[in-house]
Design a protein around this motif. Sequence first.
Motif, PDB file in Angstrom:
ATOM      1  N   GLU A  22       0.849  -1.197   0.000  1.00 49.06           N
ATOM      2  CA  GLU A  22       0.000   0.000   0.000  1.00 49.06           C
ATOM      3  C   GLU A  22       0.884   1.246   0.000  1.00 49.06           C
ATOM      4  OE1 GLU A  22      -2.521   1.937   3.522  1.00 49.06           O
ATOM      5  OE2 GLU A  22      -3.214  -0.077   3.001  1.00 49.06           O
ATOM      6  N   ASN A  23       0.432   2.276  -0.705  1.00 46.71           N
ATOM      7  CA  ASN A  23       1.150   3.545  -0.672  1.00 46.71           C
ATOM      8  C   ASN A  23       0.178   4.643  -0.236  1.00 46.71           C
ATOM      9  OD1 ASN A  23      -0.045   4.919  -3.040  1.00 46.71           O
ATOM     10  ND2 ASN A  23       0.945   3.283  -4.203  1.00 46.71           N
ATOM     11  N   PRO A  24       0.684   5.829   0.146  1.00 46.42           N
ATOM     12  CA  PRO A  24      -0.197   6.891   0.652  1.00 46.42           C
ATOM     13  C   PRO A  24      -1.330   7.261  -0.305  1.00 46.42           C
ATOM     14  CG  PRO A  24       2.078   7.426   1.136  1.00 46.42           C
ATOM     15  CD  PRO A  24       2.108   6.205   0.245  1.00 46.42           C
ATOM     16  N   GLY A  25      -1.111   7.115  -1.588  1.00 48.00           N
ATOM     17  CA  GLY A  25      -2.154   7.435  -2.562  1.00 48.00           C
ATOM     18  C   GLY A  25      -3.305   6.446  -2.577  1.00 48.00           C
ATOM     19  N   ASP A  26      -3.158   5.322  -1.878  1.00 40.75           N
ATOM     20  CA  ASP A  26      -4.198   4.295  -1.844  1.00 40.75           C
ATOM     21  C   ASP A  26      -5.213   4.494  -0.728  1.00 40.75           C
ATOM     22  OD1 ASP A  26      -2.985   2.881  -3.954  1.00 40.75           O
ATOM     23  OD2 ASP A  26      -1.708   1.756  -2.569  1.00 40.75           O
ATOM     24  N   VAL A  27      -4.958   5.411   0.197  1.00 39.68           N
ATOM     25  CA  VAL A  27      -5.763   5.511   1.417  1.00 39.68           C
ATOM     26  C   VAL A  27      -7.239   5.762   1.125  1.00 39.68           C
ATOM     27  CG1 VAL A  27      -6.120   6.811   3.551  1.00 39.68           C
ATOM     28  CG2 VAL A  27      -3.811   6.149   2.865  1.00 39.68           C
ATOM     29  N   VAL A  28      -7.550   6.715   0.271  1.00 43.17           N
ATOM     30  CA  VAL A  28      -8.953   7.036  -0.006  1.00 43.17           C
ATOM     31  C   VAL A  28      -9.641   5.855  -0.676  1.00 43.17           C
ATOM     32  CG1 VAL A  28     -10.505   8.539  -1.320  1.00 43.17           C
ATOM     33  CG2 VAL A  28      -8.579   9.524  -0.068  1.00 43.17           C
ATOM     34  N   ALA A  61       1.131  -3.605   4.996  1.00 37.95           N
ATOM     35  CA  ALA A  61      -0.126  -3.047   4.507  1.00 37.95           C
ATOM     36  C   ALA A  61      -0.115  -3.306   3.007  1.00 37.95           C
ATOM     37  CB  ALA A  61      -0.221  -1.559   4.814  1.00 37.95           C
ATOM     38  N   LEU A  62      -0.953  -4.243   2.572  1.00 36.24           N
ATOM     39  CA  LEU A  62      -0.913  -4.705   1.184  1.00 36.24           C
ATOM     40  C   LEU A  62      -2.235  -4.437   0.483  1.00 36.24           C
ATOM     41  CD1 LEU A  62       0.752  -8.174   1.883  1.00 36.24           C
ATOM     42  CD2 LEU A  62       1.888  -6.027   1.291  1.00 36.24           C
ATOM     43  N   VAL A  63      -2.160  -4.263  -0.815  1.00 34.94           N
ATOM     44  CA  VAL A  63      -3.352  -4.085  -1.633  1.00 34.94           C
ATOM     45  C   VAL A  63      -3.264  -4.997  -2.858  1.00 34.94           C
ATOM     46  CG1 VAL A  63      -3.792  -1.705  -0.915  1.00 34.94           C
ATOM     47  CG2 VAL A  63      -2.357  -2.145  -2.926  1.00 34.94           C
ATOM     48  N   ALA A  64      -4.422  -5.258  -3.441  1.00 35.86           N
ATOM     49  CA  ALA A  64      -4.509  -5.909  -4.750  1.00 35.86           C
ATOM     50  C   ALA A  64      -4.984  -4.846  -5.726  1.00 35.86           C
ATOM     51  CB  ALA A  64      -5.482  -7.081  -4.710  1.00 35.86           C
ATOM     52  N   ARG A  65      -4.405  -4.852  -6.913  1.00 36.71           N
ATOM     53  CA  ARG A  65      -4.760  -3.861  -7.938  1.00 36.71           C
ATOM     54  C   ARG A  65      -5.234  -4.572  -9.203  1.00 36.71           C
ATOM     55  NH1 ARG A  65      -2.458   0.752  -5.980  1.00 36.71           N
ATOM     56  NH2 ARG A  65      -0.590   0.491  -4.714  1.00 36.71           N
ATOM     57  N   ASP A  66      -6.210  -3.957  -9.869  1.00 35.81           N
ATOM     58  CA  ASP A  66      -6.636  -4.470 -11.160  1.00 35.81           C
ATOM     59  C   ASP A  66      -5.626  -4.018 -12.219  1.00 35.81           C
ATOM     60  OD1 ASP A  66      -7.228  -1.825 -11.898  1.00 35.81           O
ATOM     61  OD2 ASP A  66      -9.399  -2.094 -11.767  1.00 35.81           O
ATOM     62  N   ASP A  68      -5.665  -1.768 -14.296  1.00 36.66           N
ATOM     63  CA  ASP A  68      -5.585  -0.312 -14.412  1.00 36.66           C
ATOM     64  C   ASP A  68      -4.992   0.349 -13.173  1.00 36.66           C
ATOM     65  OD1 ASP A  68      -6.763  -0.276 -16.999  1.00 36.66           O
ATOM     66  OD2 ASP A  68      -8.761  -0.423 -16.090  1.00 36.66           O
ATOM     67  N   GLY A  69      -4.598  -0.457 -12.172  1.00 32.97           N
ATOM     68  CA  GLY A  69      -3.982   0.080 -10.966  1.00 32.97           C
ATOM     69  C   GLY A  69      -4.946   0.447  -9.854  1.00 32.97           C
ATOM     70  N   HIS A  70      -6.247   0.177 -10.051  1.00 34.53           N
ATOM     71  CA  HIS A  70      -7.238   0.487  -9.021  1.00 34.53           C
ATOM     72  C   HIS A  70      -7.158  -0.524  -7.878  1.00 34.53           C
ATOM     73  CE1 HIS A  70      -9.240   2.192 -12.723  1.00 34.53           C
ATOM     74  NE2 HIS A  70      -9.019   3.253 -11.959  1.00 34.53           N
ATOM     75  N   VAL A  71      -7.354  -0.056  -6.649  1.00 37.44           N
ATOM     76  CA  VAL A  71      -7.341  -0.926  -5.470  1.00 37.44           C
ATOM     77  C   VAL A  71      -8.628  -1.737  -5.444  1.00 37.44           C
ATOM     78  CG1 VAL A  71      -7.335  -0.984  -2.948  1.00 37.44           C
ATOM     79  CG2 VAL A  71      -5.856   0.633  -4.160  1.00 37.44           C
ATOM     80  N   ILE A  72      -8.489  -3.072  -5.465  1.00 37.73           N
ATOM     81  CA  ILE A  72      -9.649  -3.963  -5.443  1.00 37.73           C
ATOM     82  C   ILE A  72      -9.596  -4.939  -4.267  1.00 37.73           C
ATOM     83  CG2 ILE A  72     -10.155  -3.749  -7.902  1.00 37.73           C
ATOM     84  CD1 ILE A  72      -8.673  -6.432  -8.322  1.00 37.73           C
ATOM     85  N   GLY A  73      -8.552  -4.841  -3.457  1.00 35.93           N
ATOM     86  CA  GLY A  73      -8.450  -5.681  -2.265  1.00 35.93           C
ATOM     87  C   GLY A  73      -7.451  -5.073  -1.303  1.00 35.93           C
ATOM     88  N   THR A  74      -7.599  -5.394  -0.019  1.00 42.35           N
ATOM     89  CA  THR A  74      -6.711  -4.831   0.994  1.00 42.35           C
ATOM     90  C   THR A  74      -6.561  -5.776   2.176  1.00 42.35           C
ATOM     91  OG1 THR A  74      -6.359  -2.964   2.505  1.00 42.35           O
ATOM     92  CG2 THR A  74      -8.634  -3.578   2.079  1.00 42.35           C
TER      93      THR A  74
END
Length: 196
Positions: A22-28, A61-66, A68-74
């Motif tokens: 996860e990066n700071p831009g993913d918070v929202v 703190a991990l995320v999954a991205r589609d 296009d880079g959109h957060v689809i899991g956390t």
Amino acid sequence: MATVLGSVRAFFAQSAFTTDEENPGDVVARERLLDRAMGEGRFRKSSEKLRRGRVPAEGLALVARDPDGHVIGTVRLWNVEAGVDASGNGVPALLLGPLAVDPDHEGKGIGAALMRAAITEAARRHHGAVLLVGDAPYYERFGFFADKAQHLVMPGPFERHRFLAMELKEGWLDGAVGVLVPAGRRLGRGVVRKAA
């Protein structure tokens, strides 16, 4: 035949995802995903008492991205002390949660991939155990069981059969008894105060 192949390619393109830190831009995007997947009730859980005022464990703190880079899991893991040992010393551990996948992307293996990535990274960082509150039939396949957490309690209401643990180092939780308490880094200035 070309139409069938095009449909198959489209299906695989839609189900592709990557896991990433996860990066700071993913918070929202992460907060919106959690609102959609879990609702406002997530703030009333006992786990929230352990996360409130803290930041996730370093690198966990991990995320999954589609594609296009959109957060689809956390998923996030948090430093806690899992009760105390026989000498009265706090037992360092991690608390996993929440794990969430965007409802539009469920059933694609995203949650399982995030779990495997989180466990692997926690072990790589030499943590001894991970605890969570969740559905045993789902989490047992990753190595989480209620018996490992039987002498520990959450700091508020919880369902005993859903309180699970996994040792990353054999025997890490042997003799650990008591209430989980928060540990690790506190939120500072410039850090988003809404931790879920």
